[in-house]
Design a protein around this motif. Structure first.
Motif, PDB file in Angstrom:
ATOM      1  N   ASN A 170      -8.462  -5.486  -1.593  1.00  0.00           N
ATOM      2  CA  ASN A 170      -7.470  -4.924  -2.499  1.00  0.00           C
ATOM      3  C   ASN A 170      -7.186  -3.487  -2.073  1.00  0.00           C
ATOM      4  OD1 ASN A 170      -7.386  -7.102  -4.800  1.00  0.00           O
ATOM      5  ND2 ASN A 170      -9.551  -6.751  -4.358  1.00  0.00           N
ATOM      6  N   VAL A 171      -5.919  -3.190  -1.850  1.00  0.00           N
ATOM      7  CA  VAL A 171      -5.508  -1.940  -1.227  1.00  0.00           C
ATOM      8  C   VAL A 171      -4.491  -1.233  -2.117  1.00  0.00           C
ATOM      9  CG1 VAL A 171      -4.240  -0.987   0.747  1.00  0.00           C
ATOM     10  CG2 VAL A 171      -5.924  -2.814   1.094  1.00  0.00           C
ATOM     11  N   ALA A 172      -4.613   0.080  -2.228  1.00  0.00           N
ATOM     12  CA  ALA A 172      -3.622   0.852  -2.982  1.00  0.00           C
ATOM     13  C   ALA A 172      -3.268   2.113  -2.207  1.00  0.00           C
ATOM     14  CB  ALA A 172      -4.152   1.230  -4.364  1.00  0.00           C
ATOM     15  N   PHE A 201      -1.297 -10.709  -4.615  1.00  0.00           N
ATOM     16  CA  PHE A 201      -0.408 -10.007  -5.539  1.00  0.00           C
ATOM     17  C   PHE A 201       0.000  -8.682  -4.928  1.00  0.00           C
ATOM     18  CE2 PHE A 201       0.367  -7.044  -9.053  1.00  0.00           C
ATOM     19  CZ  PHE A 201       1.326  -7.744  -9.763  1.00  0.00           C
ATOM     20  N   ARG A 202       1.272  -8.323  -5.141  1.00  0.00           N
ATOM     21  CA  ARG A 202       1.784  -7.029  -4.708  1.00  0.00           C
ATOM     22  C   ARG A 202       2.427  -6.359  -5.901  1.00  0.00           C
ATOM     23  NH1 ARG A 202       6.088  -8.108  -1.773  1.00  0.00           N
ATOM     24  NH2 ARG A 202       6.177  -6.058  -0.789  1.00  0.00           N
ATOM     25  N   THR A 221      -3.550  -9.890   0.542  1.00  0.00           N
ATOM     26  CA  THR A 221      -2.318 -10.193   1.246  1.00  0.00           C
ATOM     27  C   THR A 221      -2.211  -9.325   2.491  1.00  0.00           C
ATOM     28  OG1 THR A 221       0.108 -10.218   1.097  1.00  0.00           O
ATOM     29  CG2 THR A 221      -1.039  -8.524  -0.171  1.00  0.00           C
ATOM     30  N   VAL A 222      -1.583  -9.869   3.529  1.00  0.00           N
ATOM     31  CA  VAL A 222      -1.306  -9.076   4.720  1.00  0.00           C
ATOM     32  C   VAL A 222       0.099  -8.491   4.656  1.00  0.00           C
ATOM     33  CG1 VAL A 222      -2.907 -10.369   6.165  1.00  0.00           C
ATOM     34  CG2 VAL A 222      -0.528 -11.125   5.998  1.00  0.00           C
ATOM     35  N   ASP A 223       0.830  -8.789   3.580  1.00  0.00           N
ATOM     36  CA  ASP A 223       2.165  -8.227   3.390  1.00  0.00           C
ATOM     37  C   ASP A 223       2.028  -6.853   2.751  1.00  0.00           C
ATOM     38  OD1 ASP A 223       4.773  -7.584   2.868  1.00  0.00           O
ATOM     39  OD2 ASP A 223       5.228  -9.363   1.664  1.00  0.00           O
TER      40      ASP A 223
END
Length: 323
Positions: A170-172, A201-202, A221-223
């Motif tokens: 999970n990235v922000a 989820f984005r 996600t890789v998007d």
């Protein structure tokens, strides 16, 4: 804060004990060098005071993220978003030193030959590659696609996302100029954005004007498409991301002028102190001493589970009124 993650047809339901595990997050904060940051405030503040304010705002943002890490990592029954690492992407040694002192990792914006004093060999080491993300050195062309803003800031954001994607599922990415932010604000947004193990989820946080954005989140996600600028909220929506709202004002009000600061009901202690030092210019625009805003913030600070996540409705109304 609500949104609809959706539930793909035929998706296997995970055991409750797995679904309830805290989501691990890595948070990147791009920060422009002091000589370039908040150039639009040059008409309101002398250069030294503008730089002081920029530094203070970044410090308050990082302290909020560090506090969110404590909420998620050490509090039973607390936030279900666990910040395991956070970093500042910058080419400015002074901002890098500040970030280090607050527990952040440093991702040099331009590499060891330009970012003198940032010790890239130790501060920007790559972790194990994430599935779907090409293995790359810390200064290789990053995988994330970033649009909007100036070219150097796009690069900084892409490097930050690339760094974060190597550390957590999970990235922000978070703006460095939201001085009203609290640890509870960070925890609330990340918890709302957590899709759960295996779900993608984005999300994005619209700014106070509803046009730009101050944060973006990416789960499983890789998007990692990311947008900046005055139309970035619409760009995120068009790309299929979901608005995380209503988000707290502290994370939505990014600051490009003293008037923007005047919209905030409470400020981080570093920003309030910087504005006290700025003096008459700030007071004339903001209509009073920033010290009161710093004192008002004390009721919103968190040393336990996020007030934004555990409060009764009356407490939530009191918190919103304080903003």
């Amino acid at each position: 804060m609500r949104h609809n993650h959706g539930d793909p047809a035929g998706a296997q339901r995970l055991p409750d004990e797995v679904r309830d595990l805290p989501a691990s997050w890595a948070v990147a904060v791009p920060a422009k060098p002091l000589h370039r940051a908040k150039s639009r405030m040059s008409a309101q503040l002398p250069d030294a005071e503008r730089r002081l304010l920029v530094r203070a705002m970044l410090g308050d943002v990082l302290e909020a993220v560090a506090g969110a890490a404590r909420i998620g990592n050490g509090m039973p029954g607390g936030c279900r978003a666990r910040v395991i690492s956070f970093a500042v992407v910058t080419a400015d040694p002074e901002l890098a030193a500040l970030a280090r002192s607050l527990g952040a990792e440093i991702v040099p914006e331009f590499g060891p030959d330009v970012a003198a004093g940032l010790a890239p060999e130790t501060d920007a080491h790559p972790a194990a590659p994430r599935a779907g993300i090409p293995s790359a050195g810390p200064f290789s062309a990053p995988a994330p696609v970033v649009s909007g803003g100036d070219s150097t800031f796009r690069r900084a954001a892409a490097l930050g996302l690339d760094w974060a994607a190597r550390r957590a599922e999970n990235v922000a990415v978070l703006a460095s100029d939201v001085p009203g932010i609290t640890s509870a604000d960070v925890a609330e947004v990340l918890e709302a954005a957590g899709a759960g193990p295996g779900a993608s989820f984005r999300g994005y946080v619209p700014d106070a004007d509803g046009l730009g954005t101050t944060a973006a989140t990416f789960s499983n996600t890789v998007d990692l498409r990311t947008f900046f600028g005055p139309r970035s909220a619409a760009d995120f929506a068009a790309a299929g991301a979901v608005a995380l709202e209503p988000a707290p004002m502290g994370i939505r009000r990014d600051v490009d002028s003293l008037e923007h600061i005047a919209e905030l009901g409470a400020l981080g202690p570093r920003t309030a102190e910087a504005l006290d030092r700025v003096g008459d210019t700030a007071r004339s625009v903001m209509g009073g001493s920033p010290r009161a805003r710093r004192e008002g913030r004390s009721s919103r600070s968190t040393t336990g589970p996020s007030a934004a996540l555990t409060a009764e409705p009356a407490d939530a109304r009191e918190r919103d009124a304080a903003r």
